[in-house]
Design a protein around this motif. Sequence first.
Motif, PDB file in Angstrom:
ATOM      1  N   ARG A  82      16.288  -4.560   2.276  1.00 14.91           N
ATOM      2  CA  ARG A  82      14.940  -4.660   2.848  1.00 14.91           C
ATOM      3  C   ARG A  82      14.472  -3.303   3.369  1.00 14.91           C
ATOM      4  O   ARG A  82      13.309  -2.932   3.188  1.00 14.91           O
ATOM      5  N   ARG A  83      15.381  -2.574   4.022  1.00 10.24           N
ATOM      6  CA  ARG A  83      14.989  -1.262   4.536  1.00 10.24           C
ATOM      7  C   ARG A  83      14.587  -0.333   3.389  1.00 10.24           C
ATOM      8  O   ARG A  83      13.635   0.441   3.497  1.00 10.24           O
ATOM      9  N   ARG A  84      15.263  -0.393   2.283  1.00 14.81           N
ATOM     10  CA  ARG A  84      14.900   0.437   1.129  1.00 14.81           C
ATOM     11  C   ARG A  84      13.525   0.048   0.585  1.00 14.81           C
ATOM     12  O   ARG A  84      12.710   0.906   0.240  1.00 14.81           O
ATOM     13  N   LEU A  85      13.282  -1.275   0.543  1.00 17.15           N
ATOM     14  CA  LEU A  85      11.982  -1.746   0.052  1.00 17.15           C
ATOM     15  C   LEU A  85      10.847  -1.304   0.974  1.00 17.15           C
ATOM     16  O   LEU A  85       9.801  -0.813   0.531  1.00 17.15           O
ATOM     17  N   ILE A  86      11.064  -1.477   2.264  1.00 17.43           N
ATOM     18  CA  ILE A  86      10.012  -1.112   3.229  1.00 17.43           C
ATOM     19  C   ILE A  86       9.750   0.394   3.176  1.00 17.43           C
ATOM     20  O   ILE A  86       8.588   0.855   3.245  1.00 17.43           O
ATOM     21  N   ARG A  87      10.828   1.154   3.045  1.00 18.92           N
ATOM     22  CA  ARG A  87      10.639   2.599   2.942  1.00 18.92           C
ATOM     23  C   ARG A  87       9.853   2.960   1.689  1.00 18.92           C
ATOM     24  O   ARG A  87       8.962   3.815   1.707  1.00 18.92           O
ATOM     25  N   ARG A  88      10.147   2.282   0.587  1.00 22.24           N
ATOM     26  CA  ARG A  88       9.428   2.576  -0.651  1.00 22.24           C
ATOM     27  C   ARG A  88       7.965   2.136  -0.534  1.00 22.24           C
ATOM     28  O   ARG A  88       7.060   2.832  -1.011  1.00 22.24           O
ATOM     29  N   ILE A  89       7.726   0.997   0.105  1.00 22.11           N
ATOM     30  CA  ILE A  89       6.345   0.532   0.299  1.00 22.11           C
ATOM     31  C   ILE A  89       5.576   1.496   1.196  1.00 22.11           C
ATOM     32  O   ILE A  89       4.399   1.828   0.967  1.00 22.11           O
ATOM     33  N   SER A  90       6.242   1.966   2.227  1.00 19.37           N
ATOM     34  CA  SER A  90       5.587   2.920   3.139  1.00 19.37           C
ATOM     35  C   SER A  90       5.231   4.203   2.405  1.00 19.37           C
ATOM     36  O   SER A  90       4.158   4.790   2.617  1.00 19.37           O
ATOM     37  N   GLU A  91       6.072   4.679   1.564  1.00 21.15           N
ATOM     38  CA  GLU A  91       5.800   5.889   0.810  1.00 21.15           C
ATOM     39  C   GLU A  91       4.615   5.706  -0.127  1.00 21.15           C
ATOM     40  O   GLU A  91       3.789   6.610  -0.314  1.00 21.15           O
ATOM     41  N   SER A  92       4.500   4.524  -0.722  1.00 19.21           N
ATOM     42  CA  SER A  92       3.391   4.292  -1.656  1.00 19.21           C
ATOM     43  C   SER A  92       2.057   4.139  -0.926  1.00 19.21           C
ATOM     44  O   SER A  92       0.988   4.328  -1.516  1.00 19.21           O
ATOM     45  N   ALA A  93       2.073   3.838   0.411  1.00 15.73           N
ATOM     46  CA  ALA A  93       0.830   3.645   1.174  1.00 15.73           C
ATOM     47  C   ALA A  93       0.356   4.919   1.865  1.00 15.73           C
ATOM     48  O   ALA A  93      -0.730   4.967   2.425  1.00 15.73           O
ATOM     49  N   GLU A  94       1.056   6.057   1.884  1.00 18.56           N
ATOM     50  CA  GLU A  94       0.667   7.300   2.561  1.00 18.56           C
ATOM     51  C   GLU A  94      -0.502   7.978   1.816  1.00 18.56           C
ATOM     52  O   GLU A  94      -0.534   7.944   0.569  1.00 18.56           O
ATOM     53  N   PRO A  95      -1.477   8.658   2.561  1.00 18.50           N
ATOM     54  CA  PRO A  95      -2.603   9.360   1.899  1.00 18.50           C
ATOM     55  C   PRO A  95      -2.110  10.576   1.135  1.00 18.50           C
ATOM     56  O   PRO A  95      -1.072  11.148   1.455  1.00 18.50           O
ATOM     57  N   ALA A  96      -2.859  10.989   0.128  1.00 15.29           N
ATOM     58  CA  ALA A  96      -2.471  12.152  -0.702  1.00 15.29           C
ATOM     59  C   ALA A  96      -2.527  13.439   0.117  1.00 15.29           C
ATOM     60  O   ALA A  96      -3.381  13.597   0.974  1.00 15.29           O
ATOM     61  N   PRO A  97      -1.658  14.398  -0.054  1.00 15.86           N
ATOM     62  CA  PRO A  97      -1.653  15.684   0.679  1.00 15.86           C
ATOM     63  C   PRO A  97      -2.878  16.531   0.335  1.00 15.86           C
ATOM     64  O   PRO A  97      -3.515  16.307  -0.692  1.00 15.86           O
ATOM     65  N   PRO A  98      -3.319  17.525   1.212  1.00 16.81           N
ATOM     66  CA  PRO A  98      -4.536  18.347   0.996  1.00 16.81           C
ATOM     67  C   PRO A  98      -4.503  19.108  -0.310  1.00 16.81           C
ATOM     68  O   PRO A  98      -5.522  19.267  -0.974  1.00 16.81           O
ATOM     69  N   ARG A 141      20.705 -11.892  -6.868  1.00 23.86           N
ATOM     70  CA  ARG A 141      19.306 -11.610  -6.526  1.00 23.86           C
ATOM     71  C   ARG A 141      19.191 -10.211  -5.919  1.00 23.86           C
ATOM     72  O   ARG A 141      18.256  -9.463  -6.251  1.00 23.86           O
ATOM     73  N   LEU A 142      20.138  -9.877  -5.030  1.00 24.47           N
ATOM     74  CA  LEU A 142      20.100  -8.546  -4.421  1.00 24.47           C
ATOM     75  C   LEU A 142      20.292  -7.453  -5.476  1.00 24.47           C
ATOM     76  O   LEU A 142      19.588  -6.425  -5.465  1.00 24.47           O
ATOM     77  N   LYS A 143      21.213  -7.672  -6.367  1.00 25.36           N
ATOM     78  CA  LYS A 143      21.473  -6.663  -7.399  1.00 25.36           C
ATOM     79  C   LYS A 143      20.264  -6.491  -8.312  1.00 25.36           C
ATOM     80  O   LYS A 143      19.910  -5.359  -8.715  1.00 25.36           O
ATOM     81  N   GLU A 144      19.596  -7.612  -8.611  1.00 26.51           N
ATOM     82  CA  GLU A 144      18.397  -7.543  -9.461  1.00 26.51           C
ATOM     83  C   GLU A 144      17.303  -6.713  -8.790  1.00 26.51           C
ATOM     84  O   GLU A 144      16.646  -5.871  -9.429  1.00 26.51           O
ATOM     85  N   ILE A 145      17.098  -6.922  -7.509  1.00 28.20           N
ATOM     86  CA  ILE A 145      16.061  -6.180  -6.774  1.00 28.20           C
ATOM     87  C   ILE A 145      16.407  -4.690  -6.715  1.00 28.20           C
ATOM     88  O   ILE A 145      15.538  -3.825  -6.888  1.00 28.20           O
ATOM     89  N   GLU A 146      17.696  -4.369  -6.475  1.00 25.07           N
ATOM     90  CA  GLU A 146      18.094  -2.973  -6.415  1.00 25.07           C
ATOM     91  C   GLU A 146      17.905  -2.278  -7.763  1.00 25.07           C
ATOM     92  O   GLU A 146      17.475  -1.114  -7.822  1.00 25.07           O
ATOM     93  N   LEU A 147      18.182  -2.964  -8.855  1.00 29.79           N
ATOM     94  CA  LEU A 147      17.983  -2.374 -10.169  1.00 29.79           C
ATOM     95  C   LEU A 147      16.496  -2.112 -10.443  1.00 29.79           C
ATOM     96  O   LEU A 147      16.120  -1.104 -11.051  1.00 29.79           O
ATOM     97  N   GLN A 148      15.660  -3.025  -9.980  1.00 28.43           N
ATOM     98  CA  GLN A 148      14.213  -2.826 -10.160  1.00 28.43           C
ATOM     99  C   GLN A 148      13.707  -1.650  -9.329  1.00 28.43           C
ATOM    100  O   GLN A 148      12.750  -0.973  -9.718  1.00 28.43           O
ATOM    101  N   LEU A 149      14.332  -1.424  -8.182  1.00 32.18           N
ATOM    102  CA  LEU A 149      13.941  -0.265  -7.367  1.00 32.18           C
ATOM    103  C   LEU A 149      14.185   1.045  -8.105  1.00 32.18           C
ATOM    104  O   LEU A 149      13.472   2.038  -7.909  1.00 32.18           O
ATOM    105  N   GLU A 150      15.206   1.082  -8.928  1.00 29.51           N
ATOM    106  CA  GLU A 150      15.523   2.295  -9.681  1.00 29.51           C
ATOM    107  C   GLU A 150      14.484   2.585 -10.759  1.00 29.51           C
ATOM    108  O   GLU A 150      14.453   3.674 -11.330  1.00 29.51           O
ATOM    109  N   GLU A 151      13.606   1.612 -11.061  1.00 30.08           N
ATOM    110  CA  GLU A 151      12.607   1.783 -12.126  1.00 30.08           C
ATOM    111  C   GLU A 151      11.247   2.255 -11.588  1.00 30.08           C
ATOM    112  O   GLU A 151      10.249   2.202 -12.303  1.00 30.08           O
ATOM    113  N   SER A 152      11.190   2.683 -10.312  1.00 26.18           N
ATOM    114  CA  SER A 152       9.948   3.159  -9.664  1.00 26.18           C
ATOM    115  C   SER A 152       8.804   2.144  -9.826  1.00 26.18           C
ATOM    116  O   SER A 152       7.767   2.422 -10.436  1.00 26.18           O
TER     117      SER A 152
END
Length: 456
Positions: free
Chosen positions: A430-446, A375-386
């Motif tokens: 989990r830390r990788r997932l949370i970091r990726r989720i946090s990045e997707s929730a940030e506002p667009a730059p000026p 299960r962990l390996k499956e999730i990590e592989l999906q992370l590589e697919e953005s």
Amino acid sequence: MKKDTLKERLRRTLRWDLWLTLGPALVIVSVAFAVTFYFVKPAPPKKLVIAAAGDEGGFRYFARKYQGILAKHGVTVEIVPTDGSLTSIRLLEDAGSDVDVAFVQSGTSDSAKAPHVVSLGSLSYVPLWVFYRGEPITDLYALQGKRIVVGPDESGTRALSTKLLEANGVGGPSTVLLNLGRDEAIEQLKQGKVDAVFIVSPAESPPVQRLARVPDINLLSFSRGEAYVRRFPYLSRQVLPRGVLDLAADVPDHDVVLLAPTANLVATDALHPALAYLLMRAASEVHGKAGILDRTGEFPAALEAGFPLSGEARRYYESGVPLLHRYLPFWAANLVDRLWVMLVPFIAVLVPLGRVAPALYQWRVRSRIFRWYARLKEIELQLEESPGREMLDDMLTRLDEAEREVNRIPMPLAYAENLYFFREHVDVVRRRLIRRISESAEPAPPQALTARESTG
């Protein structure tokens, strides 16, 4: 209550793991022991039947000696009286007979007539004594036309006497061969009713020594003794020294050459090996001392007896008493000798299983956690697919679910470290997932907003 339920679940799981691991091992060990037990020698019987003729070679006396020695080792000996060596051999060869062992005279029979009889060795010299009346003679051919007692029909004495007389051409209508017993034959010789008596008996035999002192009765000295030994290998040439029977009376008054067969211990080829060794130890005790014709330690010996030497007897005469029998009582030595083969399953099966079973158990316990690494390996592989935000949330949900399921796995304390290692790895993902989720929730730059407005 919940805590007790978890403990009970853990115990059931551990028991199941143990049975799955040890069950096949126990089956393999049981099969190995069953196969090995098939080849384990049975215990020796507690009873032994010995056949011995009464008036032949002192066999009855020897049998009683053996009876006392074997009784000390817990073996009961029954002595069966027979008419002679021929009868004893027939009893051994008879499958329906209870006779296990017999004392017989060499030259009486051979393996061609009794293929299931084996020799345990020769025990002593039992000379052929030819007492006669009349003028001195030097060999058997001089007995032509005489009345000769050659022993009972079934005796070894008769078998040997008739064979030697025939070799010398003694026979025909003028020669009378009588089959009287020893005591009756001696009495008739003293009375002059017969001319010669053949007796096979040890030199220590009282009847023989008494007869040698009787006046007018002579003892034949075989002048061609060496020729007989060459013709009949089971005979030996023995010299009875002058005066050895009675120094004071000088009996005999000259050296006498005797022909001597041997007393032999023979047995059925089905005799238990442990009893064979016990009998040969008894033979060494009874027959190992010096006698008038026997030297110290000369017997028992592997001499020609007409029957093949048993395997146990051959090893005994080559190597002596087996090691176990030297230092252990008979029952203990026999038990160890029977069960040593049981070491085969220990060496061939239990030792490898002792290494494999713990590793198998360890693999089974760890496998409950290891499969969640997929299960962990499956999730990590999906992370590589953005993945998008929705996919990331689903991946986080599945990760939390995997952690909860692993926490519910019953785990022995000895292997609990594997559970905590997994949780550490879950935290890394989990830390990788949370970091990726946090990045997707940030506002667009000026810069990105300006470019978007100008395009509009």
